[in-house]
Design an enzyme around this catalytic site. Structure first.
Site, mmCIF file in Angstrom:
data_model
loop_
_atom_site.group_PDB
_atom_site.id
_atom_site.type_symbol
_atom_site.label_atom_id
_atom_site.label_comp_id
_atom_site.label_asym_id
_atom_site.label_seq_id
_atom_site.Cartn_x
_atom_site.Cartn_y
_atom_site.Cartn_z
ATOM 1 N N ASN A 16 0.844 -1.202 0.000
ATOM 2 C CA ASN A 16 0.000 0.000 0.000
ATOM 3 C C ASN A 16 0.873 1.243 0.000
ATOM 4 O OD1 ASN A 16 -1.542 2.322 1.160
ATOM 5 N ND2 ASN A 16 -3.195 0.834 1.268
ATOM 6 N N CYS A 81 -6.502 -1.265 5.800
ATOM 7 C CA CYS A 81 -6.969 -2.173 4.749
ATOM 8 C C CYS A 81 -8.418 -2.545 5.022
ATOM 9 C CB CYS A 81 -6.101 -3.422 4.649
ATOM 10 S SG CYS A 81 -6.492 -4.404 3.162
ATOM 11 N N LEU A 82 -9.321 -1.879 4.330
ATOM 12 C CA LEU A 82 -10.755 -2.097 4.547
ATOM 13 C C LEU A 82 -11.172 -3.510 4.202
ATOM 14 C CD1 LEU A 82 -13.696 0.214 3.837
ATOM 15 C CD2 LEU A 82 -13.629 -1.938 2.587
ATOM 16 N N TYR A 138 -11.802 -4.012 -6.150
ATOM 17 C CA TYR A 138 -11.644 -5.432 -5.864
ATOM 18 C C TYR A 138 -12.285 -6.319 -6.935
ATOM 19 C CZ TYR A 138 -11.304 -3.073 -1.318
ATOM 20 O OH TYR A 138 -11.010 -2.207 -0.309
ATOM 21 N N ASN A 168 -2.213 -5.243 -6.032
ATOM 22 C CA ASN A 168 -2.407 -4.080 -5.168
ATOM 23 C C ASN A 168 -1.660 -2.843 -5.651
ATOM 24 O OD1 ASN A 168 -3.923 -3.234 -2.927
ATOM 25 N ND2 ASN A 168 -2.116 -3.235 -1.612
ATOM 26 N N CYS A 199 -11.742 1.696 -0.490
ATOM 27 C CA CYS A 199 -10.412 1.082 -0.455
ATOM 28 C C CYS A 199 -9.405 2.183 -0.189
ATOM 29 C CB CYS A 199 -10.111 0.393 -1.780
ATOM 30 S SG CYS A 199 -8.412 -0.218 -1.935
ATOM 31 N N VAL A 200 -8.550 2.009 0.822
ATOM 32 C CA VAL A 200 -7.568 3.047 1.122
ATOM 33 C C VAL A 200 -6.346 2.985 0.202
ATOM 34 C CG1 VAL A 200 -8.228 3.448 3.519
ATOM 35 C CG2 VAL A 200 -6.617 1.620 2.977
ATOM 36 N N GLN A 201 -6.317 2.015 -0.704
ATOM 37 C CA GLN A 201 -5.222 1.945 -1.669
ATOM 38 C C GLN A 201 -5.602 2.607 -2.995
ATOM 39 O OE1 GLN A 201 -2.119 1.547 -1.934
ATOM 40 N NE2 GLN A 201 -1.406 -0.141 -3.201
#
Length: 251
Positions: A16, A81-82, A138, A168, A199-201
């Site tokens: 990430n 990481c959700l 995703y 990722n 998503c935090v990425q």
């Protein structure tokens, strides 16, 4: 006057690279209107592919990360990481937050814990959401787990877009401006809140305010909700000059 500095700890998947850019960007923006200052400190969990198997293995490393960050006596920790949380079963953010907090207590450094999953749920509640639409990077099976998790928390997911990106680093490489077109695939009829990145990425910060102006309803993201929740845990004003409705100071 001495400016108070807070240490922000982040438990981050090894691949990430967005959590350590968007949350600092939001808090640096806040520094333009408020006296508090922030430093950022991370501990990493191995994960390269966004699959259920890798996510489960990664989550098992989170306790060690909490120990390491509590050594630094950070003021708050965010689990970044959700989908790792939401893929572990309904309501797992409560379990994770408790377990991580207990690790900090064992280290004589009790620290408030935020998970991006729990922060998104709390953010939707603060915004008064009943019906939401969601964009995720995703694969569809993981997205379905996220949708189920959100619905189990009392919201109706009217529609979603799954971009189906397993790598990722490729998730992090997405242009946030593309979201200005991607969101148009969604049925927004009756929707109260649009989650433009669950998503935090997946970067979204640059698009949030523009989309919110276009559609006239609150727009948020996992990173925005995590920042909001961190500020709440620190007992600070949550108004930030960027980041959509949740950070506008109205809530």
């Amino acid at each position: 006057m001495t400016k108070k500095t807070y240490r922000i700890g982040q438990i981050v998947p090894s691949s990430n690279i967005t959590m350590e850019t968007e949350i600092p960007a939001l808090l640096r923006s806040r520094e333009t209107i408020s006296p508090e200052r922030f430093t950022f400190h991370s501990s990493r969990m191995r994960m390269k592919k966004v699959t259920k198997e890798e996510l489960e293995a990664m989550d098992a490393m989170s306790l060690k990360c909490a120990q390491e960050l509590s050594d630094a006596r950070v003021d708050v920790m965010g689990y970044a990481c959700l989908v790792a949380i939401m893929s572990m079963g309904r309501g797992y953010h409560c379990v994770s937050e408790t377990n991580l907090y207990e690790e900090t207590v064992k280290n004589d450094a009790p620290t408030p814990i935020v998970t991006s999953a729990g922060a998104l749920i709390n953010g939707l509640k603060v915004l008064g959401a009943k019906k939401v639409a969601v964009i995720t990077p995703y694969m569809k099976p993981l997205t379905q787990l996220v949708v189920d998790y959100i619905e189990h928390q009392g919201f109706e997911v009217v529609d979603f877009v799954a971009l189906e990106i397993a790598d990722n680093l490729e998730v992090a490489a997405q242009d946030p401006q593309n979201l200005l077109e991607i969101y148009k695939r969604l049925n927004l009829e009756g929707v109260d809140v649009l989650v433009v990145s669950a998503c935090v990425q997946m970067p979204s910060l640059e698009a949030i305010d523009a989309i919110e102006k276009e559609i006239g309803i609150p727009v948020t993201s996992a990173a925005v909700c995590t920042t909001y929740e961190m500020l709440k845990k620190l007992g600070l004003d949550t108004k930030v000059p960027m980041g959509g409705a949740l950070l506008s100071g109205k809530y």
